[in-house]
Design an enzyme around this catalytic site. Structure first.
Site, PDB file in Angstrom:
ATOM      1  N   HIS A  10     -30.635 -23.423 -71.163  1.00 41.56           N
ATOM      2  CA  HIS A  10     -29.685 -23.375 -72.272  1.00 41.56           C
ATOM      3  C   HIS A  10     -28.602 -22.326 -72.021  1.00 41.56           C
ATOM      4  O   HIS A  10     -28.911 -21.145 -71.839  1.00 41.56           O
ATOM      5  CB  HIS A  10     -30.461 -23.024 -73.546  1.00 41.56           C
ATOM      6  CG  HIS A  10     -29.648 -23.052 -74.790  1.00 41.56           C
ATOM      7  ND1 HIS A  10     -29.549 -21.981 -75.644  1.00 41.56           N
ATOM      8  CD2 HIS A  10     -28.883 -24.040 -75.340  1.00 41.56           C
ATOM      9  CE1 HIS A  10     -28.788 -22.302 -76.670  1.00 41.56           C
ATOM     10  NE2 HIS A  10     -28.357 -23.546 -76.515  1.00 41.56           N
ATOM     11  N   HIS A  52     -19.462 -20.794 -76.701  1.00 41.25           N
ATOM     12  CA  HIS A  52     -20.215 -21.373 -77.814  1.00 41.25           C
ATOM     13  C   HIS A  52     -19.488 -21.185 -79.145  1.00 41.25           C
ATOM     14  O   HIS A  52     -19.329 -22.123 -79.921  1.00 41.25           O
ATOM     15  CB  HIS A  52     -21.609 -20.730 -77.887  1.00 41.25           C
ATOM     16  CG  HIS A  52     -22.449 -21.258 -79.004  1.00 41.25           C
ATOM     17  ND1 HIS A  52     -22.373 -20.758 -80.295  1.00 41.25           N
ATOM     18  CD2 HIS A  52     -23.348 -22.267 -79.047  1.00 41.25           C
ATOM     19  CE1 HIS A  52     -23.203 -21.423 -81.072  1.00 41.25           C
ATOM     20  NE2 HIS A  52     -23.813 -22.351 -80.344  1.00 41.25           N
TER      21      HIS A  52
HETATM   22  O1  G3P Z   1     -27.223 -28.533 -76.809  1.00 45.83           O
HETATM   23  C1  G3P Z   1     -28.320 -27.892 -77.342  1.00 45.83           C
HETATM   24  C2  G3P Z   1     -27.921 -26.660 -78.129  1.00 45.83           C
HETATM   25  O2  G3P Z   1     -27.082 -25.887 -77.320  1.00 45.83           O
HETATM   26  C3  G3P Z   1     -27.238 -26.977 -79.409  1.00 45.83           C
HETATM   27  O3  G3P Z   1     -27.012 -25.857 -80.198  1.00 45.83           O
HETATM   28  O4  G3P Z   1     -25.680 -24.023 -81.102  1.00 45.83           O
HETATM   29  O5  G3P Z   1     -26.997 -23.682 -79.007  1.00 45.83           O
HETATM   30  O6  G3P Z   1     -24.945 -25.089 -78.984  1.00 45.83           O
HETATM   31  P1  G3P Z   1     -26.109 -24.616 -79.797  1.00 45.83           P
HETATM   32 MG    MG Z   2     -24.987 -25.805 -76.898  1.00 46.94          MG
END
Ligand code: G3P
Ligand code: MG
Length: 230
Positions: A10, A52
């Site tokens: 992630h 993000h």
């Molecule tokens: O794509 C999975 C996850 O990244 C979605 O949530 O807020 O971490 O971008 P976020």
């Molecule tokens: Mg994400």
């Protein structure tokens, strides 16, 4: 048919390195990930970059909105999407490209992201998976570049998940693993969708989700989850 790995890092390996940076992708690779997830949005001058949040503040300390910042004025640790793709090529990493538009730029962000993928994505890498919480982004991606597989991101699955997925011709559902129930997992899998969860950093939780049929775990700690899943 898109082949997803069991584990996706992630924002790279966000437990160990600054998120959505080239350093984070290198760390993910070192820790065994074969794919990473990253968030793509546009600068003021329309350049796709990795970030993000709407603001640069949390990750870089610069108190300015991405939508008001030109690419040339970005802090140096913020990669362009193109630089990230070069890094994926070098590392042999697949990617779940999350389209994370600034407000009002849902369609434009999707179009620029897929145009960049068409131009730059290496044929040596597995085909990427696009995802977004924004139906409008996935719809625009589908129209502009139907060849890239899409997954709809939904925090909590509700009864409307399937018509929403069908409307964007998604192949997968990416959902919050802490909120996923076993009956919803069965529903998604029975309907023939790939099922991925985010952001799971605990090995036992990951094992339980895989036991429910989840195919792919998106995690800040790819080494921990790979070890847990064996
Ligand atoms: O794509 C999975 C996850 O990244 C979605 O949530 O807020 O971490 O971008 P976020
Ligand atoms: Mg994400």
């Amino acid at each position: 048919m898109l082949q997803l790995p069991k584990v996706i890092g992630h924002r790279g390996a966000a437990a160990y390195a600054p998120e959505n940076t080239l350093e984070s992708f290198r760390e993910a690779r070192r820790r065994g990930a074969t794919w990473v997830e990253t968030d793509v949005k546009l600068t003021a001058d329309g350049v796709p970059i990795l970030m993000h949040d709407a603001s640069l503040k949390r990750t870089t300390g610069v108190d300015r909105l991405v939508s008001r910042t030109k690419a040339a004025d970005l802090p140096k640790e913020v990669p362009t999407f193109e630089a990230a793709i070069d890094c994926f090529r070098e590392l042999g990493l697949g990617c779940n490209v999350e389209i994370k538009p600034c407000e009002g730029r849902e369609e434009e962000t999707a179009r620029v992201a897929v145009e960049t993928l068409r131009r730059c994505w290496p044929g040596t890498l597995p085909a990427p998976l696009l995802s977004s919480f924004k139906d409008a982004s996935l719809r625009a991606a589908h129209v502009a570049a139907p060849e890239f597989a899409r997954a709809l991101l939904i925090d909590t699955l509700a009864d409307d998940w399937r018509p929403r997925a069908e409307a964007v011709a998604a192949v997968g559902i990416n959902t919050n693993g802490k909120k996923l129930t076993a009956p919803r997992a069965v529903e998604v899998l029975k309907a023939g969708y790939l099922l991925s969860v985010y952001t799971i950093d605990d090995g036992d939780v990951a094992k339980a989700l895989v036991g429910m049929g989840v195919q792919c775990v998106i995690t800040d700690a790819p080494d921990t989850i790979l070890a847990a899943l064996g």
